[in-house]
Design a protein around this motif. Structure first.
Motif, PDB file in Angstrom:
ATOM      1  N   ARG A 207      -1.149   5.215   9.555  1.00  0.00           N
ATOM      2  CA  ARG A 207      -2.588   4.891  10.210  1.00  0.00           C
ATOM      3  C   ARG A 207      -2.420   3.937  11.232  1.00  0.00           C
ATOM      4  N   SER A 230       2.988   9.221   6.871  1.00  0.00           N
ATOM      5  CA  SER A 230       2.191   8.895   5.731  1.00  0.00           C
ATOM      6  C   SER A 230       1.002   9.872   5.626  1.00  0.00           C
ATOM      7  N   THR A 248       2.850  13.247  -2.929  1.00  0.00           N
ATOM      8  CA  THR A 248       2.223  14.758  -2.573  1.00  0.00           C
ATOM      9  C   THR A 248       3.051  15.292  -1.410  1.00  0.00           C
ATOM     10  N   SER A 263       1.283   1.105   5.170  1.00  0.00           N
ATOM     11  CA  SER A 263       0.971  -0.313   4.428  1.00  0.00           C
ATOM     12  C   SER A 263       1.772  -0.159   3.267  1.00  0.00           C
TER      13      SER A 263
HETATM   14  P1  FAD Z   1      -2.874   2.333   5.378  1.00  0.00           P
HETATM   15  O1  FAD Z   1      -2.888   1.874   3.918  1.00  0.00           O
HETATM   16  O2  FAD Z   1      -4.247   2.298   6.031  1.00  0.00           O
HETATM   17  O3  FAD Z   1      -1.970   1.226   6.259  1.00  0.00           O
HETATM   18  C1  FAD Z   1      -1.762   1.124   7.593  1.00  0.00           C
HETATM   19  C2  FAD Z   1      -0.834  -0.186   8.070  1.00  0.00           C
HETATM   20  O4  FAD Z   1      -0.788   0.034   9.510  1.00  0.00           O
HETATM   21  C3  FAD Z   1      -1.482  -1.188   7.697  1.00  0.00           C
HETATM   22  O5  FAD Z   1      -0.506  -1.883   6.628  1.00  0.00           O
HETATM   23  C4  FAD Z   1      -1.650  -2.100   8.959  1.00  0.00           C
HETATM   24  O6  FAD Z   1      -1.626  -3.145   8.788  1.00  0.00           O
HETATM   25  C5  FAD Z   1      -0.552  -1.362   9.731  1.00  0.00           C
HETATM   26  N1  FAD Z   1      -0.948  -1.379  11.159  1.00  0.00           N
HETATM   27  C6  FAD Z   1      -2.252  -1.210  11.684  1.00  0.00           C
HETATM   28  N2  FAD Z   1      -2.316  -1.046  13.136  1.00  0.00           N
HETATM   29  C7  FAD Z   1      -0.859  -1.364  13.254  1.00  0.00           C
HETATM   30  C8  FAD Z   1       0.037  -1.650  14.467  1.00  0.00           C
HETATM   31  N3  FAD Z   1      -0.530  -1.305  15.711  1.00  0.00           N
HETATM   32  N4  FAD Z   1       1.353  -1.894  14.380  1.00  0.00           N
HETATM   33  C9  FAD Z   1       1.880  -1.912  13.289  1.00  0.00           C
HETATM   34  N5  FAD Z   1       1.375  -2.076  12.067  1.00  0.00           N
HETATM   35  C10 FAD Z   1      -0.069  -1.599  12.159  1.00  0.00           C
HETATM   36  N6  FAD Z   1       0.452   8.791   0.797  1.00  0.00           N
HETATM   37  C11 FAD Z   1       1.587   8.980   1.350  1.00  0.00           C
HETATM   38  O7  FAD Z   1       1.915   8.311   2.381  1.00  0.00           O
HETATM   39  N7  FAD Z   1       2.274  10.100   0.932  1.00  0.00           N
HETATM   40  C12 FAD Z   1       1.564  10.540  -0.298  1.00  0.00           C
HETATM   41  O8  FAD Z   1       2.527  11.809  -0.621  1.00  0.00           O
HETATM   42  C13 FAD Z   1       0.427  10.224  -0.662  1.00  0.00           C
HETATM   43  N8  FAD Z   1       0.315  10.935  -2.064  1.00  0.00           N
HETATM   44  C14 FAD Z   1      -1.029  10.570  -2.551  1.00  0.00           C
HETATM   45  C15 FAD Z   1      -1.197  11.126  -3.739  1.00  0.00           C
HETATM   46  C16 FAD Z   1      -2.480  10.691  -4.476  1.00  0.00           C
HETATM   47  C17 FAD Z   1      -2.958  11.476  -5.624  1.00  0.00           C
HETATM   48  C18 FAD Z   1      -3.343   9.653  -3.883  1.00  0.00           C
HETATM   49  C19 FAD Z   1      -4.498   8.999  -4.594  1.00  0.00           C
HETATM   50  C20 FAD Z   1      -2.794   9.132  -2.797  1.00  0.00           C
HETATM   51  C21 FAD Z   1      -1.909   9.489  -2.096  1.00  0.00           C
HETATM   52  N9  FAD Z   1      -1.394   8.793  -0.785  1.00  0.00           N
HETATM   53  C22 FAD Z   1      -0.134   9.054  -0.305  1.00  0.00           C
HETATM   54  C23 FAD Z   1      -2.311   7.994  -0.147  1.00  0.00           C
HETATM   55  C24 FAD Z   1      -1.879   6.583  -0.126  1.00  0.00           C
HETATM   56  O9  FAD Z   1      -2.437   6.005  -1.431  1.00  0.00           O
HETATM   57  C25 FAD Z   1      -2.204   5.755   1.071  1.00  0.00           C
HETATM   58  O10 FAD Z   1      -3.707   5.801   1.081  1.00  0.00           O
HETATM   59  C26 FAD Z   1      -1.539   5.961   2.357  1.00  0.00           C
HETATM   60  O11 FAD Z   1      -0.203   6.208   1.936  1.00  0.00           O
HETATM   61  C27 FAD Z   1      -1.988   4.989   3.435  1.00  0.00           C
HETATM   62  O12 FAD Z   1      -1.242   5.453   4.466  1.00  0.00           O
HETATM   63  P2  FAD Z   1      -0.933   4.365   5.673  1.00  0.00           P
HETATM   64  O13 FAD Z   1      -0.008   3.395   5.203  1.00  0.00           O
HETATM   65  O14 FAD Z   1      -0.428   5.155   6.653  1.00  0.00           O
HETATM   66  O15 FAD Z   1      -2.439   3.900   6.093  1.00  0.00           O
END
Ligand code: FAD
Length: 315
Positions: A207, A230, A248, A263
């Protein structure tokens, strides 16, 4: 020694790495026999490669009469081989096709089925990692021929000479197996990048990219890496689901995994935590991903990644 059938996963005859991992596991249980259902003109090359990774026997099945149909004709071929060879197990790669074939084969042969194994012992005991790696389950098939699908990157690829005796097999496919056929398909656009589950380096974005994957892709290309994402990035429509790493999504275990703007949620970790070296770029020093990394960079990925890419490119 009983045969263990390994169903070969390939693209137009080019064998994919997870099949070679299955051969490693098969040799723990017995004598590895590969089943190559594919183009006749690719069979010899495939058999050579399979033999170089320990296949004692290679059953080759010309797929010309099967092409254009869904998986059922392949299931009939495998059913025939199971009945003919009474193998100690049948191993397939855990993908959508592998799992569908495995499920149908287990019903047709009255056998137990285990999916998504991450390890296999000599006595057929499998290990599964469930609930995003929170629990490890040991399970064994007790009825019929164990049908087991194994996640990619669960075993090392071992180069070891097998006899590689080629045995062409011809199976008459029933009319019922031809009940569904492919009427249109669109080939995936070639990206020129390695396959995600096979790549030695994976550069992923989350994200934190804000939807701009260009810095992630540029770094990946400078390193000859695959691109991952992600679920947040996939759910936002920034990348297709085939790029998703995690519970997943796909399980990867590369030499180097670079997580950018991710994250480090447990569901993401489930798909990448066995990577040999993990690097993260995240602007939040408290991000959970930093608990897992070998090297961490606290910073904005849009600033950090172009600098790293430039450094890599100029070397
Ligand atoms: P976020 O958690 O929103 O993290 C974004 C990160 O980016 C934050 O740490 C922030 O500090 C950082 N950031 C923001 N801007 C910048 C920047 N400019 N430069 C550097 N850092 C920055 N997730 C998966 O990934 N894979 C799966 O297979 C998966 N399966 C799931 C299955 C189930 C049943 C459930 C309930 C959830 C699943 N999820 C899965 C979702 C998981 O729980 C998280 O919601 C997801 O991984 C979050 O994605 P993220 O880290 O990209 O986003």
């Amino acid at each position: 020694m009983s045969e263990v059938l390994v169903v070969v996963d390939h693209v137009d005859g080019a064998i994919r790495k997870p099949t070679l991992e299955l051969l490693t596991l098969a040799r723990r249980m017995g004598s590895a026999s590969a089943v190559f259902i594919g183009p006749a003109d690719a069979a010899a090359g495939a058999a050579e490669k399979l033999a170089a990774h320990g296949a004692e026997k290679v059953y080759t099945v010309d797929d010309a009469p099967l092409r254009g149909y869904l998986v059922v004709p392949k299931v009939e071929v495998l059913q025939h081989l199971v009945e003919k060879t009474s193998p100690a197990a049948v191993l397939l790669v855990s993908g959508s096709e592998g799992k569908e074939i495995a499920a149908r084969l287990s019903i047709r042969t009255g056998s137990g089925l285990i999916t998504d194994a991450v390890d296999l012992d000599a006595d057929g005991t499998t290990t599964q990692s469930v609930f995003a790696g929170s629990f490890t389950v040991k399970a064994k098939v007790t009825t019929g021929t164990p049908i087991i699908t194994v996640k990619p990157n669960s075993a090392p690829v071992e180069e070891t000479a097998g006899a590689g005796i080629v045995e062409p097999v011809s199976v008459a496919i029933s009319e019922g197996a031809k009940a569904a056929m492919v009427v249109a398909s669109q080939p995936r656009k070639a990206s020129g990048r390695p396959e995600l589950t096979e790549a030695a380096i994976v550069v992923s974005g989350g994200r934190g990219t804000g939807g701009d994957f260009a810095p992630v892709e540029a770094l990946a290309d400078s390193l000859g890496a695959a691109v991952g994402a992600s679920r947040a990035a996939v759910d936002s429509g920034w990348m297709p689901h085939s790029f998703q790493v995690g519970q997943t999504g796909k399980t990867v275990s590369p030499q180097l995994y670079v997580a950018n703007g991710i994250s480090g949620a447990i569901q993401h970790r489930a798909g990448m935590q066995t990577s040999k070296t993990i690097v993260a770029v995240n602007k939040d020093p408290e991000a959970p991903i930093f608990e897992l990394v070998d090297f961490g960079v606290v910073g904005d990925l849009h600033t950090v990644l172009p600098k790293v890419t430039e450094e890599v490119t100029t070397r």
